[in-house]
Design a protein around this motif. Structure first.
Motif, PDB file in Angstrom:
ATOM      1  N   GLY A   1      95.966 -40.835  41.243  1.00  0.00           N
ATOM      2  CA  GLY A   1      96.115 -42.189  40.724  1.00  0.00           C
ATOM      3  C   GLY A   1      94.845 -42.995  40.843  1.00  0.00           C
ATOM      4  O   GLY A   1      93.847 -42.572  41.443  1.00  0.00           O
ATOM      5  N   ILE A   2      94.925 -44.192  40.249  1.00  0.00           N
ATOM      6  CA  ILE A   2      93.811 -45.141  40.306  1.00  0.00           C
ATOM      7  C   ILE A   2      94.337 -46.411  40.950  1.00  0.00           C
ATOM      8  O   ILE A   2      95.443 -46.872  40.640  1.00  0.00           O
ATOM      9  CB  ILE A   2      93.285 -45.431  38.891  1.00  0.00           C
ATOM     10  CG1 ILE A   2      92.546 -44.189  38.382  1.00  0.00           C
ATOM     11  CG2 ILE A   2      92.362 -46.646  38.869  1.00  0.00           C
ATOM     12  CD1 ILE A   2      92.111 -44.271  36.954  1.00  0.00           C
ATOM     13  N   GLY A   3      93.542 -46.953  41.869  1.00  0.00           N
ATOM     14  CA  GLY A   3      93.965 -48.177  42.536  1.00  0.00           C
ATOM     15  C   GLY A   3      92.786 -49.063  42.842  1.00  0.00           C
ATOM     16  O   GLY A   3      91.635 -48.749  42.495  1.00  0.00           O
ATOM     17  N   VAL A   4      93.113 -50.178  43.519  1.00  0.00           N
ATOM     18  CA  VAL A   4      92.074 -51.121  43.897  1.00  0.00           C
ATOM     19  C   VAL A   4      92.161 -51.318  45.415  1.00  0.00           C
ATOM     20  O   VAL A   4      93.260 -51.423  45.973  1.00  0.00           O
ATOM     21  CB  VAL A   4      92.214 -52.449  43.109  1.00  0.00           C
ATOM     22  CG1 VAL A   4      93.540 -53.149  43.383  1.00  0.00           C
ATOM     23  CG2 VAL A   4      91.050 -53.364  43.365  1.00  0.00           C
ATOM     24  N   VAL A   5      91.001 -51.329  46.063  1.00  0.00           N
ATOM     25  CA  VAL A   5      90.973 -51.463  47.519  1.00  0.00           C
ATOM     26  C   VAL A   5      91.396 -52.883  47.907  1.00  0.00           C
ATOM     27  O   VAL A   5      90.880 -53.872  47.375  1.00  0.00           O
ATOM     28  CB  VAL A   5      89.554 -51.155  48.065  1.00  0.00           C
ATOM     29  CG1 VAL A   5      89.475 -51.434  49.556  1.00  0.00           C
ATOM     30  CG2 VAL A   5      89.176 -49.714  47.748  1.00  0.00           C
ATOM     31  N   VAL A   6      92.362 -52.967  48.844  1.00  0.00           N
ATOM     32  CA  VAL A   6      92.844 -54.265  49.332  1.00  0.00           C
ATOM     33  C   VAL A   6      92.164 -54.598  50.654  1.00  0.00           C
ATOM     34  O   VAL A   6      91.686 -55.704  50.855  1.00  0.00           O
ATOM     35  CB  VAL A   6      94.386 -54.219  49.532  1.00  0.00           C
ATOM     36  CG1 VAL A   6      94.895 -55.539  50.073  1.00  0.00           C
ATOM     37  CG2 VAL A   6      95.094 -53.853  48.243  1.00  0.00           C
ATOM     38  N   THR A   7      92.161 -53.635  51.575  1.00  0.00           N
ATOM     39  CA  THR A   7      91.541 -53.823  52.886  1.00  0.00           C
ATOM     40  C   THR A   7      90.710 -52.585  53.178  1.00  0.00           C
ATOM     41  O   THR A   7      91.167 -51.468  52.924  1.00  0.00           O
ATOM     42  CB  THR A   7      92.607 -53.913  54.001  1.00  0.00           C
ATOM     43  OG1 THR A   7      93.688 -54.696  53.537  1.00  0.00           O
ATOM     44  CG2 THR A   7      92.054 -54.505  55.273  1.00  0.00           C
ATOM     45  N   SER A   8      89.514 -52.805  53.711  1.00  0.00           N
ATOM     46  CA  SER A   8      88.669 -51.641  54.004  1.00  0.00           C
ATOM     47  C   SER A   8      88.251 -51.621  55.463  1.00  0.00           C
ATOM     48  O   SER A   8      87.879 -52.654  56.029  1.00  0.00           O
ATOM     49  CB  SER A   8      87.418 -51.664  53.116  1.00  0.00           C
ATOM     50  OG  SER A   8      86.595 -50.573  53.461  1.00  0.00           O
ATOM     51  N   ASN A   9      88.301 -50.430  56.049  1.00  0.00           N
ATOM     52  CA  ASN A   9      87.787 -50.225  57.401  1.00  0.00           C
ATOM     53  C   ASN A   9      86.707 -49.145  57.350  1.00  0.00           C
ATOM     54  O   ASN A   9      86.593 -48.315  58.244  1.00  0.00           O
ATOM     55  CB  ASN A   9      88.952 -49.791  58.314  1.00  0.00           C
ATOM     56  CG  ASN A   9      88.780 -50.342  59.710  1.00  0.00           C
ATOM     57  OD1 ASN A   9      87.662 -50.675  60.112  1.00  0.00           O
ATOM     58  ND2 ASN A   9      89.866 -50.406  60.464  1.00  0.00           N
ATOM     59  N   ASP A  10      85.990 -49.141  56.221  1.00  0.00           N
ATOM     60  CA  ASP A  10      84.898 -48.173  56.033  1.00  0.00           C
ATOM     61  C   ASP A  10      83.815 -48.851  55.195  1.00  0.00           C
ATOM     62  O   ASP A  10      84.128 -49.451  54.159  1.00  0.00           O
ATOM     63  CB  ASP A  10      85.418 -46.924  55.304  1.00  0.00           C
ATOM     64  CG  ASP A  10      84.370 -45.813  55.262  1.00  0.00           C
ATOM     65  OD1 ASP A  10      84.509 -44.852  56.029  1.00  0.00           O
ATOM     66  OD2 ASP A  10      83.410 -45.934  54.468  1.00  0.00           O
TER      67      ASP A  10
END
Ligand SMILES: NC(=O)c1ccc[n+]([C@@H]2O[C@H](COP(=O)([O-])OP(=O)(O)OC[C@H]3O[C@@H](n4cnc5c(N)ncnc54)[C@H](OP(=O)(O)O)[C@@H]3O)[C@@H](O)[C@H]2O)c1
Length: 338
Positions: free
Chosen positions: A76-85
């Motif tokens: 799938g394709i998505g959008v990052v909401v929260t990143s820890n990287d």
């Protein structure tokens, strides 16, 4: 846990024949917050693939089956909401194994960052994604078509098939598609440049192959197996190459898979038949994406996406569209906007 509610479609039971509603377990729970090296992704588009039927079974295959109780495997394709990287930031678009759910928490390193300015996002699930890579390497590396040869492709109005046919035209071949129904066949010839298209549901496949492939078939790209494979085997030219890409007519079989009856045609015609798996070419995807991106930009290759707008609850019914032939081009479920 995040405050975001996450609906998932889990595999509840292994299907016998076509998947039924009792195979699925819709579950709602909180999305998991990302740990170090992980990101939380909002799922926007999910790819529906015939191979999913195989992943639901526990038969030995090229990839482990989906475990009962796990969300169904889906690219799938998505959008990052929260990143820890540090590699990904909120707002970045990504491709990966997001699975049948509204939010995915997974390692940033397992995702590919996408540029929505280059091409519409759904192209990354089609021509610039797995079906496109399958068509490119299956046809060019296994089928090895030469200019002037006759290429026949089944499942021709689907994601892999329509790209195979168009690449074969770019390589200056005579291209015959096999698809279900007059509308799909008309679109193959009128919109995608196929030389001929055969409606296998109308009957008379052998006669139609004789008519449209007067010198025989040099490359047969098989997406469906069964009777269609047999009909094409019977029409092979000398030194033909048969690419075994898939066999969708057999995926829901409840009895033994129908094997090719006409395989002695391989002997008579000194022909070969070879299976291909797209994952084997993973290190060459950038090369194929560069070439096909060029063809897309030049208008030589057209991508067709069949996008169903709905919610994650529509995943089971949307998957069935593949087995009913209700898609034209790459089947995608659009479950959210960014
Ligand atoms: N080897 C690999 O690495 C690899 C990778 C990706 C896909 N694949 C295989 O490639 C094939 C095409 O995949 P796709 O993603 O491009 O799907 P698709 O062709 O977009 O969709 C499936 C199509 O199959 C046809 N179909 C369904 N049941 C059929 C039957 N009983 N007999 C004949 N045709 C039938 C339908 O078209 P009609 O209306 O024409 O019947 C349907 O639209 C599949 O076999 C898939 O497993 C292989």
């Amino acid at each position: 846990m995040s405050s975001l509610s996450n609906r998932q479609i889990k595999l509840g039971a292994r299907p016998v024949g076509l998947p039924t509603p009792s195979c699925w377990e819709p579950v709602t729970g909180p999305a998991r917050d990302p740990e170090v090296g992980e990101v939380l992704v909002k799922v926007l588009y999910l790819s529906l693939d015939p191979a999913m039927r195989g992943w639901m079974s526990d038969a030995r295959s090229y990839i482990p089956p989906v475990k009962l109780g796990d969300p169904m495997r889906a690219g799938g394709i998505g959008v990052v909401v929260t990143s820890n990287d540090p590699a990904l930031a909120p707002g970045d678009y990504v491709y990966g194994w997001l699975n049948a759910q509204e939010y995915a928490t997974l390692k940033a390193a397992s995702l590919t960052k996408l540029d929505p300015a280059v091409t519409p996002l759904t192209t990354y699930l089609n021509v610039l994604g797995s079906p496109g890579m399958t068509a490119y390497f299956g046809l060019l590396e296994v089928g090895r078509p030469k200019s002037g040869e006759t290429v026949v492709v089944s499942g021709a109005a689907g994601a892999v098939g329509m790209t195979v046919g168009q690449i074969a035209k770019i390589k200056d071949c005579r291209v015959v598609g096999i698809a279900g129904g007059p509308d799909k066949c008309r679109r193959l010839t009128e919109e995608l440049g196929f030389d001929a298209a055969i409606d296998y549901k109308a009957g008379g496949l052998n006669a139609a192959l004789r008519e449209h492939c007067p010198k025989g078939i040099d490359v047969y790209f098989d997406n469906v197996g069964g009777d269609t494979l047999d009909a094409c085997l019977a029409r092979l030219a000398m030194h033909a190459r048969v690419v075994i890409c898939g066999a969708i007519s057999q995926y829901n079989a409840t009895t033994a898979v129908a094997g090719p009856k006409n395989y002695l045609s391989l002997l008579v015609n000194r022909a070969s038949m070879q299976g291909m798996l797209v994952f084997d070419y993973a290190d060459r995807y950038p090369e194929a994406a560069r070439v096909m991106g060029g063809w897309l930009a030049a208008g030589k290759l057209k991508g067709r996406e069949h996008v169903v707008k709905g919610s994650i609850a529509d995943f089971p019914d949307t998957l069935l569209m593949l087995f009913k032939g209700e898609n034209l081009g790459k089947l995608i479920l659009h479950i959210a906007d960014a």
